[in-house]
Design an enzyme around this catalytic site. Structure first.
Site, PDB file in Angstrom:
ATOM      1  N   ASP A 160     -24.961  24.211 -17.029  1.00 30.98           N
ATOM      2  CA  ASP A 160     -26.215  24.713 -17.619  1.00 30.98           C
ATOM      3  C   ASP A 160     -26.793  25.887 -16.843  1.00 30.98           C
ATOM      4  OD1 ASP A 160     -26.180  22.584 -19.474  1.00 30.98           O
ATOM      5  OD2 ASP A 160     -26.947  21.270 -17.918  1.00 30.98           O
ATOM      6  N   ASP A 202     -29.979  20.755 -22.702  1.00 30.65           N
ATOM      7  CA  ASP A 202     -28.653  20.181 -22.561  1.00 30.65           C
ATOM      8  C   ASP A 202     -28.761  18.728 -23.013  1.00 30.65           C
ATOM      9  OD1 ASP A 202     -26.050  19.764 -21.602  1.00 30.65           O
ATOM     10  OD2 ASP A 202     -26.895  18.854 -19.811  1.00 30.65           O
ATOM     11  N   ASP A 215     -29.038  19.762 -16.463  1.00 30.71           N
ATOM     12  CA  ASP A 215     -28.844  19.119 -15.161  1.00 30.71           C
ATOM     13  C   ASP A 215     -27.550  19.509 -14.475  1.00 30.71           C
ATOM     14  OD1 ASP A 215     -27.143  17.796 -16.937  1.00 30.71           O
ATOM     15  OD2 ASP A 215     -27.041  16.087 -15.591  1.00 30.71           O
TER      16      ASP A 215
END
Lengths: 1119, 350
Positions: free
Chosen positions: A864, A426, A860
């Site tokens: 995700d 990410d 995080d």
């Protein structure tokens, strides 16, 4: 205060023209049909039809098991292991008289193994449950039957309830916005948990409901909402609201999603339309999967092999058993009369030899069960727990700032860490800190700003340049408090010094543009009096903060005006300057710029504009290009340093010009035709011309500490990195450069649907045509990309692939995804922007399936989660906020840079688990290519496994035949005693214990006292056991009674056989290892040797890399 | 050949970082060499010198042991006399029938002593193709009954030799039932050679596994199904040493069991005449019966295998040491040379 707020926000109407589209006729016609059948009775959850529909409540559970299904489901999980099934069968059979030994000795290890793993699962699930309970019992105000809002738990909400959500609270379910504290029914929403975007999103209530403000007004409010069924699409919603006999269309603009947060708005009222598991965020979540590592899967295969061997052995054995047993009784003659074949049980019945052979087969399966290594599972489990604790304890992965050590949340996947091929990452919060900092600017051709960015620093480090004194950008700079979003240090223009610069007038204009040209809302903290800025994008906030820090403080915005506080040099004190804001021409991805038109106190009209360099330079007027070359130069430097640049320009408008334009613009804005957007854009374009260049800004999307170095190391270890982000393409590319994922020498392949033809089609709204055209366009772009790669193969050019979410959607379709992955795999780095959580998961799944290699996902945010769950390994960043990602992950670390240590050091060690470690941590980091041993699976490859199996076979042959050959028949002591089965058994087992431990010892590369302790300890334990067990009374020790003390120990023969057999069993493996180290060493051998000889092998990586490159080429050609 | 690295430098770094004032309740992992995996370690590396020395060491140790063991084995005098065929009258067609029919089956054998045999000379009988290790057979006994008079009725594992006419059999089970019943007596120059049958069993068996208060009961009482030898029911099991020896079951189908000891020296060319009772039925399963007289050395009985094996392994190691030395001398190279990396030698060869 609320009064004021309502007023000031009215200007939204000015520029939010882009928000109202009239495109939904098409999909709205489907309401009531299949897929669009949901009916919600607002404010009336007990409506008879609502009761009948019985939509799901708001209770959310993320646990894998429930109390009822824990036992069966977790047992099922356990019995996915082949070995466990075998042991279950054996355990069942062991209750019958078939068992060669007592059922307890078969059942006990099975129960221990399964019990321990089940307990582990249970504890993990219990933690999830506790979190669920916490979330389900959060409080929310709901409108009740007594016409009052009262507090209730989230889980008790029903579809149709009206709730009141306050500022900074999470929405308890998917709501349709009815009204807000703002008069016009707008509210701001932070969707970071959903898509990772940090900017605030604006939501509108329908006008018909926006007047509902107090409890009384809800008394009479009833409405029916018909809308689509629950689905996972975060960016679309179709429905309508019927109220007072009229129907009003609803879109995503009215939808407040669970998981997002109310911001900048005192309160909102909303009606629950999707609750609990029907909400979009939960629909986006995939079930927590039970992950199994590849080695575990491989172990299953090994167990299959061993099991087949076992069946074969048992079959052959029972075949001969049947033949022999049959011969025992023929024609009334007893052959082996001492077995009493004439009076026997079914197990040895010579009259029914095939039946007894079959029963013997079952017995043999149990008897030779030691072939199936149940203890291996137990010891692996123990080793894994140890490894996890090593990961948890590693001080190199501890983050001081957040006080968080690394945490291995599951121990299943430790060794998988040593085999990662692709990392899917990410962006926001993972690679970047999610904060924008104003670092540099170029005004009137002069570059300001002395700070150094992370990227510059890492570049300098790579080049080996001495790092300049970094005192300036270190936080907590003496005497100055560091401001979030501002990392600009330049004494020439700070503290009012800009007034002494040659172009002070341009500097003044520059910062005024920054302070005025934005859509930021100031938020005054009542207590401290400090002003916080709420911006839709963090860039804008950084600009406003920068302007404030330099001395142009933007502090108030109203419907039509914007006020600054700035120093007047003539009177020497701060004055308030008020600007009339006439128009805001919004930012959009196609325009790539935004402007405001203001009238200042001197009644001058200005157009202030900021935008991307690609569109801005062509809009400069002839006499506005004074600093063009210098500015361009600076921009290039900033971009190289990984900064995001904006061009700042302005223009003075003539009164007449403005008036005629204003008329046209207002007309275009209010029109509702399909050409609405186009004409507005055209008009905006018309006035944003002949600009005068002021300068450029450079904002740093702050990378987390050590990210570029870490990515560099990982790429040396040949780990590929894909970035999957919800961000805009430009942002994503920028970050790609910043973290050295994309480099100047790389070619970019961009796949996007932002082309004029597609846009044109979209205007027409024909869905099928759009889909078809998009599909074709994607196909074409992929083909072009492939041909580019093919033609460039010889020149050693690396490619970076950039693809946006919409294109990704098409690329992942069945008939394309092969070619897409082929393209993606051939690119050194891949960036997917604008991707939704589901897409992230899909990419992960397809990548996993396509390459069959191990994938690691790192992220995080809640957006995700599905990616983390889908990947072979999910790593959560436990840094700042939101625990969802961490809860869904297998490992959590505080910072991205710890990934290097997690993979290269722990992954390597865990993979070589027997040895605990072979080379030290520094060497692992120093020679990242060591990691390849894991990716290529050298150490657990089939040849290696079969080699060990063969070695085991050889060892057993040697032990059996040499022992029997040298012991059987003759006396084995001076006193003439001969060997019985007890003595022979002890002798053989002694040899086994020695052989196993010595084999282990010679394959260990790294001896600490622990290895010594366990290896030699087990040998010692065996003798101790023999002595102690042998001294127990014969009722307990039975066949082991004093065997060692009385028979074996006094016999010289026993000791000599042990020595001979053990050395013999070691010889083949030792010789092989010696030859291998000599002639075909592996990486770790070499590095060890070099370390041992004290040789620095700087030339090694380069040479190896060259060879590897060659190898890759060959592999590609072969495929 | 072992390089030993003590605490690595990173430990020192980590240690110095410690000096910063620790946060209260910090979750920072505590430092220990174990948890940080920085224990001092030695890393054995297979350098040529280390490999060659290892091989040489093995051969230096093994060859002498082989020589000594071989000598010990050669010192032992062993006489093996197979009698199962010769002790059947020549005209017998049905050997099984012969052996099962009661009657006198004595048989005389003459054995010539080849070399001087120093006392004690151990007398063994050797059976062939007799599966004392058969699962049914091995389990067919009651240790509790053998050990203790009070557990006499513990015969559940002994079927079908557990009861006779509803009465308990002691010792029960197939092993005891099939007790070997050939007997031997020896004479030299027509003077009887005494065979000492005391202490031929394991001491622990006599004292702890076979009770001194357990007497045979209903043993071999079934006239129709005869097993092996019968026992004197007035002697406790702890003194029935033939039974004790027999009940220590052998591991493989060919085995010897101690019959007794002759406690006089035998001279070369002495002719020993053996009178034996050929009672035991090995004919139905084609088993051989042999009488064995043997002395012992410090290594036990006669078996050349161990010595030969030691010599072979020692020789092999010496050979390998030579090969390695030659290779090392002919093609010397620094071990760290990367061109020898497995994949460097064979690019793409997978």
């Amino acid at each position: 205060m609320p009064e004021e707020r309502r007023k000031m926000i009215h200007f939204r109407k000015l520029y939010s023209f882009a928000c109202f589209h009239s495109k939904y006729e098409h999909s709205h016609s489907q309401i009531g049909q299949k897929g669009y059948s949901r009916v919600v009775y607002c404010n009336d959850p007990y409506h008879s039809e609502a009761v009948e529909l019985n939509y799901r409540g708001n209770y959310v559970s993320t646990t894998k098991y429930s109390a009822a299904n824990f036992i069966p489901k977790s047992l099922f999980e356990q019995f996915r292991r082949v070995a466990n099934i075998y042991f279950l069968v054996v355990a069942c059979v062991s209750f019958s008289p078939l068992a060669p030994f007592s059922f307890l000795s078969i059942l006990a290890p099975l129960i221990v193994v399964i019990g321990a793993t089940m307990a582990k699962e249970g504890v993990e699930d219990w933690r999830r449950r506790k979190q669920d309970i916490e979330e389900n019992n959060r409080k929310v105000k709901v409108y009740g039957s007594n016409y009052m809002f009262h507090e209730t738990n989230w889980k008790e909400l029903r579809v149709g309830d009206i709730v009141k959500v306050r500022k900074d609270e999470y929405f308890p379910a998917d709501l349709v916005l009815l009204s807000s504290s703002h008069e016009d029914g707008v509210c701001y929403v932070e969707t970071m948990n959903l898509d990772g975007e940090t900017n605030l999103k604006l939501k509108h209530a329908l006008e018909v409901t926006s007047h509902l403000h107090d409890e009384n007004s809800f008394k009479k409010f009833t409405a029916v909402i018909k809308c689509e069924d629950p689905n996972e699409k975060l960016y679309s919603f179709v429905g309508n609201l019927s109220c007072d006999g009229k129907e009003y269309p609803l879109s995503i603009q009215q939808l407040l999603l669970r998981g997002s947060k109310l911001k900048n708005t005192e309160y909102v009222f909303g009606v629950v339309i999707f609750a609990g598991h029907d909400t979009k965020v939960v629909q986006n979540a995939t079930d927590p999967p039970s992950k199994r590592s590849k080695i575990e899967k491989k172990m299953d295969k090994i167990v299959y092999i061993l099991f087949s061997t076992l069946v074969l052995i048992a079959f052959v054995g029972s075949l001969f058993f049947g033949i022999e047993t049959k011969k025992d009784f023929s024609d009334g003659n007893l052959r082996r009369w001492y077995l009493h074949p004439d009076d026997t049980t079914v197990f040895y019945d010579p009259k029914r030899p095939s039946l007894s052979a079959f029963l013997h087969f079952l017995t043999a399966l149990m008897l030779y069960g030691y072939l199936i290594p149940i203890s291996l599972y137990v010891s692996i489990e123990i080793v894994k727990v140890l490894q996890s604790s090593f990961i948890n304890q590693d001080r190199h992965m501890y983050d001081e700032e957040t006080d968080k050590p690394a945490h291995a949340r599951t121990s299943n996947l430790n060794e998988e860490l040593g085999q990662v091929d692709t990392i899917l990452s990410d962006k926001t919060g993972t690679l970047t800190c999610n904060s924008m900092e104003f670092v540099k600017c170029s005004i009137a051709g002069t570059a300001y700003g002395r700070g150094m960015t992370e990227v510059e620093r890492s570049l300098a480090r790579r080049r080996g340049d001495p790092l300049p004194e970094t005192g300036h950008d270190v936080q907590g700079h003496e005497g100055e408090k560091s401001v979030r979003g501002f990392n600009f240090r330049d004494e020439r223009i700070m503290h009012g010094q800009w007034f002494n610069e040659p172009h002070w007038d341009i500097i003044q204009k520059f910062f005024r543009v920054l302070a005025i040209c934005h859509t930021v809302i100031p938020d005054k903290n009542e207590e401290s009096g400090e002003i916080m800025y709420r911006a839709e994008s963090p860039d804008e906030a950084a600009f406003v903060i920068a302007a404030k820090e330099i001395g142009f403080e933007f502090f108030r915005v109203t419907q039509t005006s914007i006020s600054l506080r700035e120093l007047d040099y003539e009177i020497g004190e701060k004055v308030v300057r008020k600007y009339k804001r006439l128009h805001v021409l919004e930012f959009s991805s196609s325009r790539k710029r935004m402007s405001v038109i203001v009238r200042n106190a001197e009644n001058q009209l200005f157009l202030l504009c900021k935008g991307a360099d690609s569109v801005m330079f062509q809009r400069l007027s002839k006499n506005g290009r004074q600093f063009e070359t210098q500015t361009k130069d600076h921009i290039k430097k900033y971009a190289e340093a990984g900064l995001r640049t904006m061009i700042i320009a302005y223009r003075e408008l003539g009164e007449e010009e403005y008036k005629s334009w204003d008329v046209e613009f207002s007309k275009a804005k209010t029109s509702v035709t399909t050409e609405h957007d186009v004409s507005v854009d055209e008009l905006a374009d018309k006035i944003e011309r002949d600009l005068i260049l002021l300068g450029a800004t450079a904002v740093e999307d702050k990378l987390q500490k050590g990210v570029p170095e870490c990515i560099d190391k990982l790429s040396q270890a040949r780990i590929k990195l894909w970035v999957l982000t919800g961000d805009k393409m430009e942002t994503a590319i920028n970050i790609g450069y910043a973290c050295s994922l994309l480099r100047e020498d790389m070619k970019q392949i961009v796949i996007t649907l932002d082309s004029p033809d597609i846009d044109a089609l979209e205007k027409q709204g024909d869905k099928e045509a759009i889909a078809k055209a998009s599909f074709e366009s994607i196909k074409k772009q992929i083909r072009e990309g492939m041909s580019q790669i093919k033609s460039a193969k010889e020149n050693d050019v690396k490619f970076g692939l950039i693809i946006d979410g919409k294109s990704l959607d098409f690329s992942l379709k069945k008939d394309i995804d092969n070619s897409f992955f082929e393209l993606a795999i051939n690119c050194a780095s891949v960036i997917c922007c604008r991707s939704s959580p589901k897409q992230k998961a899909l990419v992960t799944r397809l990548l996993k399936g396509e390459t069959g290699k191990t994938t690691l996902a790192i992220g995080d945010g809640a957006n995700d989660v599905s990616m983390l769950q889908e990947a072979d390994i999910g790593v959560g960043i436990s840094g700042v906020e939101g625990m969802q990602a961490v809860m869904a992950s297998d490992f959590s670390i505080a910072q991205f840079r710890f990934l290097e240590r997690l993979l290269l050091v722990h992954g390597h060690w865990c993979y070589r688990r027997i040895a605990m470690m072979d080379v030290s941590a520094q060497l692992c980091v120093k020679y990242p290519f060591l990691y390849l041993e894991g990716v290529e699976n050298i150490l657990f490859g089939w040849s290696c496994i079969l080699g060990w199996m063969f070695n085991g076979f050889l060892t057993s042959i040697i032990i059996f035949f040499w022992t029997t050959k040298s012991m059987i028949k003759q006396a084995f002591q001076r006193d003439g005693q001969v060997v019985d089965y007890e003595v022979l058994g002890v002798t053989m087992y002694t040899c086994v214990v020695w052989a196993v431990n010595c084999q282990m010892a010679i394959s260990i590369n790294y001896f600490t006292w622990i290895q010594h302790f366990f290896v030699w300890g087990s040998v010692a334990l065996w003798y101790t056991f023999l002595v102690i067990y042998g001294y127990l009374p014969p009722e307990m020790s039975t066949t082991a009674y004093r065997v060692f003390v009385e028979a074996c120990a006094p016999s010289v023969l026993y000791w000599l056989i042990t020595l001979l057999v053990v050395i013999c069993t070691l010889l083949p493996n030792f010789t092989f290892r010696a030859f291998q180290t000599q002639f075909r060493p592996m990486y770790h051998d070499m590095i060890q040797i070099n370390e041992f000889e004290g040789v620095e092998t700087d030339e090694l990586p380069r040479r190896v890399r060259k060879k590897l490159h060659l190898m890759e080429r060959l592999m590609q050609r072969n495929s | 050949m072992m390089s030993s690295n003590t605490a690595s430098s990173s430990a020192a770094v980590a240690g110095s970082a410690d000096s910063a004032a620790p946060r209260r309740n910090s979750k920072k992992p505590k430092y220990s060499r174990f948890t940080q995996q920085e224990l001092p370690a030695c890393k054995p590396i297979l350098t040529p010198r280390w490999v060659i020395s290892a091989f040489l060491l093995v051969s230096v140790v093994f060859i002498p042991i082989g020589v000594v063991s071989l000598f010990a084995s050669r010192d032992v005098v062993e006489i093996v006399d197979r009698y199962d065929n010769d002790c059947i009258p020549d005209n017998t067609t049905d050997k099984v029938n012969y052996i099962q029919t009661p009657g006198d089956k004595s048989c005389n054998r003459n054995i010539t002593v080849p070399k001087r045999m120093k006392q004690p000379i151990f007398v063994y009988y050797q059976l062939d193709n007799f599966y004392q290790n058969h699962r049914r057979y091995v389990k067919s006994r009651s240790d509790a009954q053998l050990r203790d008079n009070s557990s006499a009725s513990d015969t559940s594992s002994c079927k079908p030799e557990d009861m006779y006419n509803g009465k308990i059999i002691v010792p029960c089970g197939l092993i005891a039932w099939s007790l070997f019943n050939d007997t031997y007596s020896f004479s030299r120059n027509s003077s009887q050679l005494n065979v000492n049958k005391k202490d031929i069993s394991w001491k622990s068996d006599r004292e702890h596994k076979f009770g001194s208060d357990v007497y045979p009961l209903n043993f071999q009482a079934n006239g129709t199904v005869i097993g092996g030898a019968s026992l004197n029911s007035s002697i406790p099991l702890s003194q029935q040493e033939d039974l004790i020896v027999w009940m220590r079951t052998a591991a493989l189908p060919t085995f010897r069991k101690l019959y007794g000891k002759i406690e006089v020296d035998l001279e070369p060319n002495d002719v020993i005449s053996v009178t034996l009772q050929n009672n035991y039925n090995t004919y139905s399963f084609n088993g051989k019966k042999k009488l064995v007289l043997s002395t012992t050395s410090w290594l036990g009985g006669k078996n050349d295998f161990l010595g030969i094996a030691y010599l072979t392994v020692g020789g092999l190691c010496f050979f390998l040491a030579l090969v390695f030395t030659l290779v090392y001398l002919v093609k010397p190279r620094r071990l760290g040379d990367p061109s020898y990396l497995s994949w460097n030698r064979n690019p793409g060869g997978r």
